[in-house]
Design an enzyme around this catalytic site. Structure first.
Site, PDB file in Angstrom:
ATOM      1  N   ASN A   7     145.093  -5.417 -33.586  1.00  0.00           N
ATOM      2  CA  ASN A   7     146.341  -5.898 -32.997  1.00  0.00           C
ATOM      3  C   ASN A   7     147.462  -5.400 -33.900  1.00  0.00           C
ATOM      4  OD1 ASN A   7     148.746  -7.411 -32.572  1.00  0.00           O
ATOM      5  ND2 ASN A   7     147.593  -8.979 -31.503  1.00  0.00           N
ATOM      6  N   GLU A  35     148.629  -5.463 -28.300  1.00  0.00           N
ATOM      7  CA  GLU A  35     150.031  -5.797 -28.536  1.00  0.00           C
ATOM      8  C   GLU A  35     150.826  -4.542 -28.922  1.00  0.00           C
ATOM      9  OE1 GLU A  35     152.515  -9.699 -30.099  1.00  0.00           O
ATOM     10  OE2 GLU A  35     150.554  -9.276 -31.004  1.00  0.00           O
ATOM     11  N   TYR A 105     143.539  -8.326 -25.050  1.00  0.00           N
ATOM     12  CA  TYR A 105     144.541  -9.112 -25.782  1.00  0.00           C
ATOM     13  C   TYR A 105     144.722 -10.419 -25.016  1.00  0.00           C
ATOM     14  CZ  TYR A 105     149.045 -10.555 -27.719  1.00  0.00           C
ATOM     15  OH  TYR A 105     150.072 -11.270 -28.323  1.00  0.00           O
ATOM     16  N   ASP A 144     141.978  -9.014 -29.813  1.00  0.00           N
ATOM     17  CA  ASP A 144     142.572 -10.262 -30.286  1.00  0.00           C
ATOM     18  C   ASP A 144     142.287 -11.318 -29.236  1.00  0.00           C
ATOM     19  OD1 ASP A 144     144.143 -12.389 -31.008  1.00  0.00           O
ATOM     20  OD2 ASP A 144     146.042 -11.286 -31.013  1.00  0.00           O
ATOM     21  N   ASN A 146     142.576 -14.553 -29.764  1.00  0.00           N
ATOM     22  CA  ASN A 146     143.490 -15.679 -29.980  1.00  0.00           C
ATOM     23  C   ASN A 146     142.786 -17.025 -30.090  1.00  0.00           C
ATOM     24  OD1 ASN A 146     146.309 -15.449 -30.487  1.00  0.00           O
ATOM     25  ND2 ASN A 146     146.555 -14.360 -28.545  1.00  0.00           N
ATOM     26  N   ASP A 241     150.618  -8.118 -38.758  1.00  0.00           N
ATOM     27  CA  ASP A 241     150.178  -9.429 -39.246  1.00  0.00           C
ATOM     28  C   ASP A 241     148.690  -9.636 -39.003  1.00  0.00           C
ATOM     29  OD1 ASP A 241     150.657  -9.479 -36.516  1.00  0.00           O
ATOM     30  OD2 ASP A 241     151.548 -11.474 -36.488  1.00  0.00           O
TER      31      ASP A 241
END
Length: 251
Positions: A7, A35, A105, A144, A146, A241
């Site tokens: 990501n 992303e 994502y 990702d 999440n 990040d």
């Protein structure tokens, strides 16, 4: 075969922070990103030897996924057929001779959980998408997702119970997938290692102190277990990040 998932939290910004150097250094057979935060024509990557497949979000500067692969897939599918998630460019499915690759994502439930219902609908649609493809040939799911699945996957789990990414509902959806015949590859190799994270807040010194979450995954069909070589996170790689995650598999 080496696969990488990252990501990048804005590919144009990540390129300015060393993405291309890492891309060439890691020399992946398949490199998935999430992303991307851009639209067609806003970036031109000279990735010689790689086919490029992009799923752009309709909203500018938001979401988006891409796959860069040395091996041309047999087929490519974008989206899940659901208008909301399709508009956000959140999934690409590539078919190869021996497996499907699904780059994802997953929607964030948001801090106040306002988007949790949409998130759970997405989880159900993705689950069905994975199972339907797994009936045809094995699946490699990456991206990702999440969610920190277990307490071991988040540094401060006690203070994060019920927060976005660590709700019972989200963690339960992950458990359902794994119980349906799939393997979290990093936990397959490192079941008790408690300091492997893939995302850190941008708040000062958080990453330096490794106060993170593991929310990026390579998950594979259980029948690929004997082909797994290693699964890891390149936690020292900056530029986002999130950090890149890696899967080595004998295909």
């Amino acid at each position: 075969m080496k696969l990488v998932s990252w990501n990048v939290n804005g590919l144009r910004a990540c390129v300015r922070k060393g993405f291309i150097d890492y891309f060439h250094e890691v020399n992946a057979d398949i490199f998935c990103v999430q992303e991307t935060k851009l639209q067609e024509g806003q970036i031109e990557l000279d990735l010689q030897g790689y086919y490029q497949y992009w799923n752009y979000a309709e909203r500018k500067g938001y979401s988006g996924t891409a796959v860069f692969t040395k091996n041309k897939p047999l087929s490519i599918r974008y989206g899940l057929g659901d208008e909301e998630t399709q508009a956000e460019g959140r999934i690409i499915t590539l078919e190869y001779e021996d497996f499907f690759l699904i780059n994802v994502y997953t929607p964030n439930s948001q801090r106040d959980l306002a988007r949790l219902p949409i998130r759970l609908e997405w989880e159900d649609a993705l689950f069905n998408h994975i199972l339907n493809h797994d009936k045809v040939k094995p699946v490699i799911l990456c991206g990702d997702l999440n969610v920190a699945h277990q307490e071991i996957d988040i540094r401060n789990y006690k203070t994060n119970y019920g927060n976005s990414g660590f709700t019972e509902e989200e963690r339960g959806k992950m458990s359902r997938l794994l119980n349906a015949g799939f393997i979290d590859t990093l936990r397959y190799f490192y079941p008790e290692k408690d300091d492997i994270y893939t995302w850190w807040s941008y708040m000062k010194t958080v990453r330096e102190r490794n106060i993170g979450w593991r929310i990026d995954y390579f998950i594979v069909s259980e029948r690929m277990k004997d082909k797994l070589i290693d699964s890891d996170a390149h936690t020292s790689v900056l530029g986002s990040d999130h950090c890149p995650i890696i899967l080595d598999i004998d295909i």
